[in-house]
Structure formats: structure tokens, C-alpha cells
Enzyme design. Structure first.
Site: not given
Ligand code: ACM
Length: 524
Positions: A335
């Protein structure tokens, strides 16, 4: 025959058979409730009984750590049985009621963690190629005894195990959970309790998510403000916390005594607000970010084109790697929505070199497959199968943590108070009913190192709450990792799981009583 006589006879038979059951216990090893389900079980129809004469016998010539495994088992059995089992290492001959440990390489098929358990009326013999196999095998002994064995006060018993043979080894080499100690901090005692839960179900990895936007949880001596400042926040504005290096090492040691490897994660280049708020020089404008205690993602990034960033990463990886015996260092990589893709790739490539220079192999969330992966890299598939496949195409292996099935922080259903639901509701059957090797057509058995269930901590602030999300899903993840898929079925598993309700409760765990499982049935 008059009615009264019949009633008396019926009651007498009932009483007699009850007493008889209690005196002899179960006699069919094949009807065990062991989780994960063992590979092979043969019953011989008799019973073995622990008595005040029972001891744990370590065969002479065994590696020193085998006595430690004996002490671990004695430490589990003595408080509830009151039988005072000792650990004998001086070559004494096993007698009736003893448990004997043997290390032997005559059966190499058992592998690193496999074991053979031969239970006769006289003796239990546990054999493994490696001490780790003995440790997995003693979890089977625990589970073959009544649930009260997990009590920390003396219980009446009797302590009976049906006779026969179990031969058992894991399908996957990596079976674990991840614990997010950032969104809310869980201290060393909580982490050790989690490690104990993993151990009971033969898991062998604990991945610790040690840094994120909301906090920095491990002391770094060369960058002390990471914890002095960045350790003091958590979701919702609580006081946070962090592990000193001594505490982290103690956790690593505690895990190692249970044949569990710690994988430390420093999440980067995104999920780094705590670091950016601790050191102004890590920011391109030289100004420290404000601390963050919300639950949004994707807004922070290390400055991937600044040399101080790599000095920082090198120091952090060096200090943590020096405290971590396991092969893998987790670099996060998920992310990073505010990092340009070219910068992201440049960063991950440089960080992989840093990790390797400190003697570790790289693992990271599936996004890292955008970079040029090292040959021994492991991609943790959580969100995008295409990323995992990109990793496979570069020769990397995949760790399976699909968020729709394996995210332990997802609610069980729409009525669950704790947890999130952005990936799915994950009832106990959903958590169990998937096969890592067939879930994604392009990810085959040969590509997969194992299964890991992450527990993110946005909504949980006490370990009791964590345990409500962990149980009863953890035993299912453990079985997916251990038991060949062809031997698994939900309908059969749910009966075994029901038998674990009392065991889990005896361990003091307030678990989710899924309506899909008939908990508390007599006789299971
Ligand atoms: C995640 O759940 N951002 C790896």
C-alpha cells in the site's frame, strides 16, 4: 419382568457403563480429535495411563535440547495431573507409564518436523529425526489427553490415552500467524501467550509487524527517537509502547524454545509515518510529520531518492537482523500509494541489497514483486494474485495469506463487534475451507512455502480481544498448513474442533462460539 425391576437394571447398567468409561477412557486412537489432523493413525484398541510412577525418559546421546523438550512437556502435564513427572536423562530404563523420547535418523521420511508416536499399554515412545519433531509430537500427546490437562490446578483425571501409532509430518514448511503490535501495542507477555497458542497447533512462524504509521515498536539504538517519540502513539490515542532490544531477544528465545521462528517486519516505504514523525531529516522538507492515530492507509512514504533514507534503513535492518536468527526479514512494501512506481521499484531493489548485506533473505507483501526480486525472495500474497504470479515468474516463492480467507482481523459475520470487514466476513468454515495450492490457478503447490494468517490490530486493544478473533480460526489455519488437502473436510473437521472448545476454554481463552460448530457435546 416388572417395570420397577427393568428400571433398576437399566439404571445399574447405565451407572456401570459410565463408570467403566471413566475408568478406561477412550480406546480407539482413530477417533482422536487432534488438530492438525495427523497424516496416519493406527489404533490397537488398548489404553495407556499416566500414573504417579510416570516419567519422561530422554534416550542417552540425545542432543541437549531434548531434555528441554522433556521439561516443557513435564511443565504442561504436572500442574493439572499432580503426578510429578520427572525428566530422566541418565540412561534409566523406561518403565510402565513412562514417555520416552528418541532422536533417530532411521526414518528420514519424517523430515525436520515429523514424528512417530507409538503408544502401548506400557509406554509411549516418541521418535523424531530432529528435536523440532519431538516438540511437534508432544503437542499431539497434550491433545490426546483430556482438555483438563491444560488446567493450571490439579484435576481428577484419569489421564488415559488410547493405544496405537501415529506417524505425522507437515505439508508446508511455513505455518504461522502475523501479529500487528503497532495499531495497538501488545507487550512481551501477550506475544509469548500468542506463541504458546501457535505451539499447541504445531505452527512454526510468528511474523511481527513492528512499524507502521501509528507507531514504532522496536528499539533501534542508532535512531533512539523512533521509540522515544514514535513508540508513544497508537490507534485511538492510547499510550503505545515498544520492545527494548532485550525484550525482543527474549521473545525470539521464547519462540525458539518452541521451535517457532520470528520474522520481523519493518514496513516501508509506505506505512512509515511514525518514523517520519520521529526524524525531521527523513522528510524531503526537513519537517517532522505529525503523529498519526487514525486507521487510513497509503498516505506516507520514505523519501526514496534521499541517501539518508538508505542510511536509516541500513541501521534499522542491521540492528534487527543481528537479534534475529531466522532467515527472513520482512520489508513490508504494501500500500505505498503515495510512492511513484519507479521510486518504489528503486527503493525495494536497494532495500533488498541492504537486507542481503546483513545476511538475511527478503520477504514482503505481494506488491514487492514489481521490483527485481532476489532468487530467494518470498512474496506474501494478500491482495493481488497478479503480483504473486509476477513474483513466481521471477523465480520467487509465495506465502499464502489471502485476505478473503486468512485475515484473522476480519469479522466472523455482520454481528461481530470486533474486527473489520473490508475483505470479507470470515466464518470458521470460510477460514478452513480453502486449499492454498488450488485457490489461484496460476499459483501451484510447487510455488508455495506455506500459509500465514495475519492479525491486524486496528480494532483490538487487549489480548483478550485478540484471542476472540484468533480462536477458533487459528486451529483451521494450522491444519491447512499441516494436513494434506486431500485429507481435509469441513464436516469432519468441525467435529474435532468442537472437542477443542473445552481445551481452549481451559486455557483461559474467550473464543467465538461459532453457531456452525456443536460445542460442548458430551463424549467428544
Ligand atoms: C496489508 O494488509 N496491507 C498487507
Amino acid at each position: 419382568m416388572n417395570k420397577l425391576y427393568l428400571t433398576v437394571v437399566t439404571i445399574a447398567i447405565g451407572l456401570f457403563s459410565c463408570q467403566s468409561d471413566r475408568a478406561t477412557g477412550p480406546t480407539d486412537l482413530a477417533k482422536n480429535s487432534i488438530i492438525p489432523k495427523p497424516v496416519s493413525v493406527t489404533s490397537t484398541g488398548g489404553t495407556f495411563k499416566l500414573t504417579a510412577k510416570s516419567d519422561i525418559i530422554v534416550m542417552p546421546g540425545s542432543p541437549e535440547e531434548v531434555a528441554g523438550i522433556g521439561n516443557f512437556l513435564a511443565g504442561k502435564l504436572n500442574p493439572s495431573t499432580g503426578l510429578g513427572l520427572g525428566v530422566i536423562t541418565d540412561g534409566g530404563k523406561p518403565g510402565k507409564g513412562d514417555i520416552q523420547f528418541a532422536i533417530s535418523d532411521t526414518d528420514p521420511g519424517l523430515g525436520e518436523e515429523g514424528y512417530e508416536l507409538i503408544i502401548t499399554e506400557k509406554l509411549i515412545t516418541l521418535t523424531a529425526v530432529k528435536p523440532a519433531g519431538l516438540f511437534r509430537g508432544i503437542q499431539t500427546i497434550r491433545q490426546l489427553l483430556p482438555p483438563e490437562i491444560e488446567s493450571d490446578t490439579v484435576q481428577p483425571g484419569p489421564w488415559i490415552i488410547p493405544t496405537g501409532t501415529i506417524r505425522d509430518w507437515p505439508e508446508y514448511g511455513h505455518r504461522g500467524e502475523m501479529l500487528d503490535v503497532v495499531r495497538h501495542f501488545f507487550g512481551p507477555e501477550d506475544v509469548k501467550r500468542f506463541i504458546d497458542h501457535l505451539a499447541l497447533y504445531k505452527m512454526n512462524v510468528l511474523h511481527l509487524h513492528l512499524s507502521d504509521d501509528q507507531g514504532w515498536r522496536i528499539e533501534i539504538k542508532s535512531w533512539p527517537n523512533l521509540t522515544a517519540h514514535g513508540g508513544k502513539t497508537e490507534v485511538g490515542g492510547g499510550e503505545g509502547g515498544f520492545f527494548t532490544q532485550e525484550e525482543y531477544s527474549d521473545i525470539v528465545q521464547y519462540a525458539a524454545e518452541r521451535y517457532i521462528t520470528i520474522i520481523p517486519e519493518i514496513d516501508m516505504p509506505g506505512h512509515t509515518n511514525a518514523a517520519l514523525s520521529s526524524y525531521p531529516e527523513l522528510n524531503p522538507d526537513g519537517k517532522a510529520k505529525e503523529p498519526y492515530t487514525g486507521i487510513n492507509v497509503g498516505f506516507s512514504s520514505l523519501d526514496t531518492r534521499s541517501e539518508i533514507t538508505y542510511k536509516f534503513v541500513d541501521d534499522v535492518v542491521r540492528e534487527i537482523a543481528a537479534l534475529t536468527p531466522g532467515q527472513y526479514f520482512h520489508i513490508g512494501g504494501d500500500e505505498s500509494h503515495s510512492t511513484k512506481i519507479d521510486d518504489y521499484i528503486y527503493f525495494v531493489n536497494r532495500v533488498q541489497d541492504i537486507v542481503e548485506s546483513h545476511g538475511k533473505s527478503v520477504t514482503g507483501w505481494d506488491e514487492i514483486a514489481h521490483a527485481t526480486l532476489k532468487p530467494d525472495a518470498v512474496v506474501q500474497y494478500w491482495a493481488r494474485a497478479a503480483n504473486a504470479v509476477m513474483g513466481i515468474n521471477q523465480g520467487a516463492k509465495v506465502l499464502m495469506s489471502p485476505c478473503k480467507y486468512a485475515y484473522t482481523d476480519m469479522k466472523y459475520d455482520s454481528t461481530t463487534v470486533l474486527g473489520l470487514s473490508w475483505a470479507a466476513y470470515i466464518e470458521v468454515d470460510d477460514a478452513y475451507n480453502w486449499d492454498p495450492a488450488t485457490l489461484v490457478p496460476e499459483i501451484g503447490r510447487e510455488n508455495i512455502v506455506g500459509v500465514q494468517a495475519p492479525l491486524w490490530a486496528e480494532t483490538i486493544s487487549t489480548f483478550r480481544e485478540a484471542e476472540f478473533l484468533i480462536f477458533p480460526r487459528l486451529p483451521g489455519y494450522a491444519e491447512i498448513g499441516w494436513t494434506p488437502a486431500g485429507m481435509r473436510s469441513w464436516d469432519e473437521y468441525r467435529v474435532r474442533l468442537a472437542a477443542h472448545g473445552k481445551r481452549i476454554e481451559t486455557l483461559g481463552i474467550g473464543f467465538y462460539r461459532s453457531p456452525l460448530v456443536e460445542w460442548d457435546q458430551p463424549g467428544v
